[in-house]
Design a protein around this motif. Structure first.
Motif, PDB file in Angstrom:
ATOM      1  N   LEU A  74       0.832  -1.200   0.000  1.00 39.66           N
ATOM      2  CA  LEU A  74       0.000   0.000   0.000  1.00 39.66           C
ATOM      3  C   LEU A  74       0.869   1.253   0.000  1.00 39.66           C
ATOM      4  N   GLN A  75       1.955   1.239   0.784  1.00 34.56           N
ATOM      5  CA  GLN A  75       2.857   2.383   0.798  1.00 34.56           C
ATOM      6  C   GLN A  75       3.510   2.583  -0.562  1.00 34.56           C
ATOM      7  N   ALA A  76       3.846   1.482  -1.231  1.00 31.82           N
ATOM      8  CA  ALA A  76       4.422   1.572  -2.571  1.00 31.82           C
ATOM      9  C   ALA A  76       3.432   2.196  -3.544  1.00 31.82           C
ATOM     10  N   SER A  77       2.154   1.837  -3.401  1.00 31.79           N
ATOM     11  CA  SER A  77       1.131   2.394  -4.291  1.00 31.79           C
ATOM     12  C   SER A  77       0.925   3.883  -4.065  1.00 31.79           C
ATOM     13  N   ARG A  78       1.344   4.363  -2.882  1.00 30.57           N
ATOM     14  CA  ARG A  78       1.239   5.791  -2.591  1.00 30.57           C
ATOM     15  C   ARG A  78       2.491   6.548  -3.021  1.00 30.57           C
ATOM     16  N   GLY A  79       3.457   5.832  -3.588  1.00 27.89           N
ATOM     17  CA  GLY A  79       4.642   6.493  -4.124  1.00 27.89           C
ATOM     18  C   GLY A  79       5.921   6.271  -3.366  1.00 27.89           C
ATOM     19  N   ASP A  80       5.912   5.358  -2.379  1.00 31.23           N
ATOM     20  CA  ASP A  80       7.125   5.078  -1.622  1.00 31.23           C
ATOM     21  C   ASP A  80       7.991   4.099  -2.412  1.00 31.23           C
TER      22      ASP A  80
END
Length: 500
Positions: A444-450
């Protein structure tokens, strides 16, 4: 040779070009004469260090009656009428004088020496070991041969190479600067010490893949490449953790690896895109036992390099790695330094307010990221003595077991040495259900741009489902360990660092 009080001018590009042309002509003449400029071998019987160790204390102006054949790089020469002097240097920096005289080698050989030999050449000499009238250990040469003709001249040995020249031309740095050679030997001693300590605790050394289909084991941005054979995208590993844990699942209860990692991130005085990493895992251990082991590893390495747990840094200052190292709590130390209570229950809004008040900015802020950035702002620079910082926020440590008594934190420590992070250790998360939940949150954090968030690794989760025992684990940068022992920057501790 002792450095001069004033720097001598380095040759210009034009002068270097002229010297190269002269040396190339000498090479051609050597080849045409049948002598050759690059023989396949020479008749070495001894080394310069061995001769110095055996005869270093002989009396001034005396002879030994012992004949040797040795070779080294020519770093000083003085040609006079009937007697030529040269200094040969071995790879470890040991030096010996060679004396080439008309009486010992004959007119033709002496003339050839003067014609063909230049500074930087590798030269073989044979003759009797003597002490000169000035007390200098020497070889009275009866025969000699060029072992390798240097086409480019060495830099001026009286001058210091620039920092940029040191890392771009490390081979020259090794030739002209004893400190550069000492770092290479220190690194070898550190690696040997680490392996010895692990062996003493019944650890096995293994090798895991550096090309991976799924990167993981750390929060970092990977390098991406492509396999033509498999027609697939691959990653250079950012950490060996997930494969080493597979080994623990398979029954290798104590395992370690020293190898290369790659992180596609910034480079500075403590970071390199390619670096050497140590990771180790101990079944039925926890982060407290791993902290004990890490302290022992580092202290043993310091003794291996300097003979003491008090090391002398490059700037001449001393640093004490001995004794029992302090262990402090991240939340408690942050609260004390900030003057406000910060706990795992402190809201993101409260943390954002504290961060704004001291000018700390966090990309994609979460509770854990804010706590860690604030801790670095308030506490990090105050840690001079070796210190384990214990108990981290759960959301920044997806591979770590929840603390056994403190809700909202995990059993993780970071070790700080004189203000920089040297190592990290965990009580490892071995519950496959919770591990999956953590991976999903990372996704989920990756999907937010992390870009540093971990990916969900199904093969690793499958391994955990077969049962991984309670385990303690640690990771430490070898380059940073050299920094802690020598006081040098990271580019000085890496033999051939990446430069643009």
């Amino acid at each position: 040779m002792s450095p001069l009080t004033e720097l001598e001018p380095e040759p210009t590009e034009s002068e270097i070009s002229e010297q190269k042309a002269v040396r190339l002509a000498k090479r051609e003449r050597l080849i045409e004469s049948g002598v050759g400029a690059y023989p396949v071998g020479v008749a070495i019987t001894d080394t310069i260090p061995a001769v110095r160790a055996r005869f270093g204390d002989i009396e001034t102006d005396s002879v030994t009656g012992v004949t040797v054949g040795l070779a080294g790089r020519l770093v000083f020469m003085r040609n006079t009428g009937k007697l030529c002097f040269a200094t040969l240097q071995s790879g470890d920096g040991s030096r010996i004088q060679a004396m080439v005289s008309l009486a010992a080698v004959g007119e033709e050989s002496l003339a050839a020496w003067k014609e063909f030999v230049d500074l930087g050449d590798h030269v073989f000499v044979a003759g009797e070991v003597i002490s000169s009238r000035r007390g200098e250990l020497s070889v009275m040469v009866t025969e000699w041969q060029i072992a390798s003709k240097a086409i480019l001249p060495l830099p001026n040995l009286h001058n210091e190479l620039s920092d940029e020249a040191r890392v771009r031309s490390r081979y020259l740095d090794l030739i002209v600067r004893p400190a550069a050679r000492e770092v290479v030997r220190a690194r070898a001693a550190v690696n040997a010490s680490l392996r010895n300590t692990f062996t003493g605790h019944d650890y096995l050394e293994v090798e895991t893949p550096m090309l991976q289909t799924m990167h993981g084991g750390a929060a970092a941005r990977p390098f991406v490449t492509t396999s033509n054979a498999f027609d697939t995208e691959l990653y250079l590993r950012i950490a060996p953790e997930l494969f080493l844990k597979r080994a623990v699942v398979g029954g290798i209860d104590r395992v370690f690896e020293i190898n290369r990692n790659f992180r596609n991130e910034g480079a500075d005085s403590t970071h390199s895109p390619e670096f050497a990493m140590l990771e180790a895992y101990q079944a039925y251990g926890d982060y407290n036992q791993i902290a004990d082991l890490t302290q022992e590893l580092i202290q043993n390495a310091a003794v291996a390099v300097s003979g003491s747990m008090t090391v002398t840094w490059a700037d001449g200052s001393e640093y004490d790695l001995g004794g029992e190292w302090a262990r402090i709590d991240m939340y408690d130390s942050l609260s004390e330094a900030a003057g406000v209570s910060v706990t795992p229950d402190t809201s993101v809004d409260e943390l954002l307010g504290l961060a704004a008040s001291v000018g700390v900015e966090v990309h994609l802020p979460t509770h854990g990221k804010l706590v860690e950035e604030l801790w670095e702002h308030y506490v990090k620079s105050t840690l001079i003595a070796p210190t384990f910082v214990m108990n981290f926020p759960v959301d920044t440590s997806p591979l770590v077991r929840a603390h056994r008594t403190k809700p909202g934190v995990v059993e993780k420590w970071d070790l700080y040495i004189r203000g920089f992070e040297l190592a990290t250790g965990y009580s490892e998360l071995v519950d496959p259900v919770i591990q999956r939940e953590r991976f999903v949150e990372q996704a989920l954090q990756a999907s937010r741009g992390d870009v540093e968030a971990m990916r969900l690794d199904e093969e690793f989760l499958r391994a955990l489902e077969f049962g991984m025992p309670p385990t303690g684990g640690m990771g430490m940068g070898i380059d940073r360990l050299l920094m802690a022992i020598t006081g040098l920057g990271i580019r000085e501790t890496i033999l051939f660092p990446l430069v643009k």
